[in-house]
Scaffold this motif. Sequence first.
Motif, short mmCIF file in Angstrom:
data_model
loop_
_atom_site.label_atom_id
_atom_site.label_comp_id
_atom_site.label_asym_id
_atom_site.label_seq_id
_atom_site.Cartn_x
_atom_site.Cartn_y
_atom_site.Cartn_z
N ILE A 135 0.61 -1.17 0.00
CA ILE A 135 -0.05 -0.02 -0.07
C ILE A 135 1.03 1.39 -0.06
O ILE A 135 0.45 2.32 -0.67
N ASP A 136 2.02 1.04 0.67
CA ASP A 136 2.79 2.21 0.97
C ASP A 136 3.16 2.43 -0.76
O ASP A 136 3.38 3.72 -0.97
N ILE A 137 3.92 1.69 -1.45
CA ILE A 137 4.31 1.76 -2.67
C ILE A 137 3.21 2.39 -3.64
O ILE A 137 3.34 3.09 -4.37
N LEU A 138 2.08 1.77 -3.44
CA LEU A 138 0.87 2.12 -4.42
C LEU A 138 0.66 3.65 -3.99
O LEU A 138 0.26 4.75 -4.91
N GLU A 139 0.77 3.97 -2.74
CA GLU A 139 0.40 5.60 -2.62
C GLU A 139 1.64 6.65 -3.16
O GLU A 139 1.40 7.53 -3.49
N GLU A 140 2.65 5.85 -3.34
CA GLU A 140 3.93 6.69 -3.74
C GLU A 140 3.60 6.93 -5.30
O GLU A 140 4.10 8.06 -5.82
N VAL A 141 3.06 5.95 -5.90
CA VAL A 141 2.84 6.40 -7.32
C VAL A 141 1.35 6.80 -7.70
O VAL A 141 0.99 6.93 -8.57
N GLY A 142 0.97 7.24 -6.42
CA GLY A 142 -0.27 8.25 -6.67
C GLY A 142 -1.90 7.76 -6.41
O GLY A 142 -2.85 8.35 -6.93
N PHE A 143 -1.89 6.52 -5.74
CA PHE A 143 -2.95 6.10 -5.39
C PHE A 143 -3.46 6.60 -3.90
O PHE A 143 -2.75 6.95 -3.31
N GLU A 144 -4.53 6.91 -3.84
CA GLU A 144 -5.22 7.12 -2.27
C GLU A 144 -5.08 5.97 -1.50
O GLU A 144 -5.23 4.81 -1.81
N ARG A 145 -4.61 6.26 -0.31
CA ARG A 145 -4.32 5.39 0.58
C ARG A 145 -5.41 4.31 0.95
O ARG A 145 -5.42 3.11 0.92
N ASP A 146 -6.62 5.10 0.90
CA ASP A 146 -7.93 4.33 1.35
C ASP A 146 -8.85 4.16 0.02
O ASP A 146 -9.75 3.89 0.18
N SER A 147 -8.22 4.22 -1.13
CA SER A 147 -9.04 4.20 -2.21
C SER A 147 -9.50 2.75 -2.43
O SER A 147 -8.85 1.72 -2.25
N GLU A 148 -10.74 2.61 -2.98
CA GLU A 148 -11.40 1.43 -3.16
C GLU A 148 -10.44 0.77 -4.44
O GLU A 148 -10.66 -0.60 -4.35
N TYR A 149 -9.91 1.31 -5.37
CA TYR A 149 -9.12 0.63 -6.35
C TYR A 149 -8.05 -0.21 -5.71
O TYR A 149 -7.92 -1.34 -6.41
N LEU A 150 -7.66 0.18 -4.74
CA LEU A 150 -6.47 -0.88 -4.20
C LEU A 150 -7.12 -2.39 -3.89
O LEU A 150 -6.22 -3.36 -4.02
N TRP A 151 -8.40 -2.39 -3.77
CA TRP A 151 -9.16 -3.94 -3.43
C TRP A 151 -9.70 -4.20 -4.47
O TRP A 151 -10.28 -5.41 -4.34
N LYS A 152 -9.83 -3.53 -5.68
CA LYS A 152 -10.47 -4.14 -6.70
C LYS A 152 -9.32 -5.12 -7.67
O LYS A 152 -8.22 -4.93 -7.43
N PRO A 153 -10.04 -6.11 -8.34
CA PRO A 153 -9.16 -6.88 -9.25
C PRO A 153 -8.41 -5.89 -10.28
O PRO A 153 -9.14 -5.02 -10.62
N ALA A 154 -7.23 -6.00 -10.33
CA ALA A 154 -6.59 -5.26 -11.11
C ALA A 154 -6.97 -4.96 -12.75
O ALA A 154 -6.76 -4.10 -13.17
N GLY A 155 -7.82 -6.13 -12.92
CA GLY A 155 -8.07 -6.16 -14.54
C GLY A 155 -9.35 -5.34 -14.72
O GLY A 155 -9.66 -4.75 -15.69
N LEU A 156 -9.89 -4.66 -13.51
CA LEU A 156 -10.97 -3.92 -13.71
C LEU A 156 -10.82 -2.30 -13.66
O LEU A 156 -11.34 -1.67 -13.64
N LEU A 157 -9.25 -2.02 -13.31
CA LEU A 157 -8.88 -0.64 -13.13
C LEU A 157 -8.64 -0.07 -14.66
O LEU A 157 -8.52 -0.54 -15.91
N PRO A 158 -8.76 1.37 -14.56
CA PRO A 158 -8.90 1.98 -16.09
C PRO A 158 -7.55 2.22 -16.30
O PRO A 158 -6.55 1.96 -15.66
N HIS A 159 -7.21 2.50 -17.57
CA HIS A 159 -5.85 2.41 -18.16
C HIS A 159 -4.75 3.21 -17.65
O HIS A 159 -3.68 2.64 -17.25
N GLY A 160 -5.19 4.52 -17.14
CA GLY A 160 -4.11 5.31 -16.71
C GLY A 160 -3.73 4.53 -15.12
O GLY A 160 -2.66 4.80 -15.10
N TYR A 161 -4.56 4.13 -14.37
CA TYR A 161 -4.17 3.51 -13.36
C TYR A 161 -3.19 2.19 -13.63
O TYR A 161 -2.43 2.07 -12.48
N LEU A 162 -3.75 1.76 -14.42
CA LEU A 162 -2.78 0.35 -14.72
C LEU A 162 -1.25 0.77 -14.97
O LEU A 162 -0.40 0.06 -14.57
#
Lengths: 347, 246
Positions: free
Chosen positions: B124-151
């Motif tokens: 989670i630390d590393i994902l926060e570093e690249v611009g994800f919110e720490r409590d973002s629901e995207y973190l817990w979604k299957p990665a295949g469902l993420l939009p392109h920019g997030y991927l």
Amino acid sequence: MKSRKESNKNIRTIRKERLDRGARARSKDLYVLMSYEDIAYVILPRVLPPLILLAFPFIVRDTYWHMVFFLAGYYAVASMSWDLLGGFTGLVSFGHSLFIGFGGYFTAILNVWYGVPIWLSIPIGTLAGAAMGTLIFAPCLRTKGVYFSLVSLVAPLVMVGSILAFAEITGGEEGIYGLENPLTELQWYYIMAGLVLLTFLILRKIAYSNFGLVLQAIRDNEPSVKVSGINPVRYKVTALFISGLFASLVGSLQAHKLSFVGPSYFYLSISVGIITMSVLGGVATIIGPAIGAYILTILTEWLRWLGGLRMLLYGVILLILLNFKPEGIYRYLERTYQTFERQVVEE
Amino acid sequence: MSKILRVENVTKRFGGIIAVKNVSFEVDEKEIVAIVGPNGAGKTTLLNIINGFVKPDEGRIYFRDRDITGLPPYKIAQLGISRTFQTPRPIHRLRTVFNIIVPLVSPRIKRTTGWFGDELVRAIDILEEVGFERDSEYLWKPAGLLPHGYLRRVELARALALRPELILLDELFSGLSSPEVRSIIPLLLKLRDRGLTLIMVEHRVKDVSEIADRVIVLHKGEKIEEGDPETVLKSERVLRVYLGGR
């Protein structure tokens, strides 16, 4: 403000809420239990199946059904172990009976030819069987997808041929008779029931550990695993060995219970049965294949009076289920379980 | 400054086609080097050679004066070279955070950091570093469902999780809108300041002119120009390649 609150209290709207939403806080494993209903919701699905499994001999006293449940347990352990390979690692093996056969034969050779006692022949036979199976499958790991399936399909068939060729050691067509069997039918039942529960707990622990995560990553995207500094082959071989241990143990137990091993341990029908049960129950869930194994084994016994028609009906049931519930029985049950609702009074 | 990567006379043929032809270059530590060129110039092949997916027919590659030519990809990754892919390749069925755990269990992490803590927190630390919110629901979604920019960011996080010394970025900016590109650039500069070396592969010189210290232009597998972005943009050979002709 006060008057609105008062009036709201009088209306008392009733709202429906999914049971798991209320009981479950944000985290996946944290529950807030508020009523007996909640407690039952959380605990019953986890406690009832093992209880039924353990109490079954007291409910049904017919030894015949104890034997059927032993067979179901045999398939349950084998298909749960297959799931670690086929479901989690993406190595869809059509030759899982190789492990079962090796486990059985090593145990038989140790027990009958060398007089090793049962409590030693089972663990040694299991280890040797898993190691031997891994040794044979490991070179096939270079192939992927369908190619691995094809190669794994051939391995047990080759073994059947080798058994017939080395008849002095393996007993050839007749197999090896006279393994030690000091236990009663009921004791065998409990050994198998315990093994099913233990296998489930161990394999689920493995599948949802970091090791299991890497296995799933290998299944979905191997290049990405390689650039993450992980050697996929090492993980695959480890998965093969762990999976092989359980299958081999089952073969070893079966050999002692029947006091017999033969080429039939390697038969394709066993491998195909394992895959069918796994797919029916739900791949990549660990518990799913066990559910599939119990359902199919019991169904097969129930439909015995149909004779030849049995296989036809069996096939039709499978086709219907796979058409309408392709994700497997377990996933279906899981979804149904999560949609239980309760009525919440809003004040 | 010492050289972190030396590529010497690397050539790769696929059948009759020469994908990379006698390319040599060196990369300094804490440098951002961009490799640009039109489609089919051999940029991705060059990255694949460095990272071990493709074995070169001729030539050698040295990482910190150690010959890494022909090592398997996972060994090269363990030495400290990680990469992203042109098309994001997340592990679709796994949740985003679990995607990041995969590199965290590699032997390199245990060896270099001696760190045995909670992988989940680290991910989670590393994902926060690249611009994800720490409590973002995207973190817990299957990665295949993420939009392109997030991927793209997940790709970058996966590469960073390995604690690399050198990152190969394969067309990180492609398919991103310009605001998204602008939001990633400070992150890359921050990584450089932290001591990482970056090799970026891009289509256009303009995209990388802001951050690259040096640009290498490939055309039909050959290196035709090398230098800082301004000189490369003015170079006649480069203009000829991009504006047609030749």
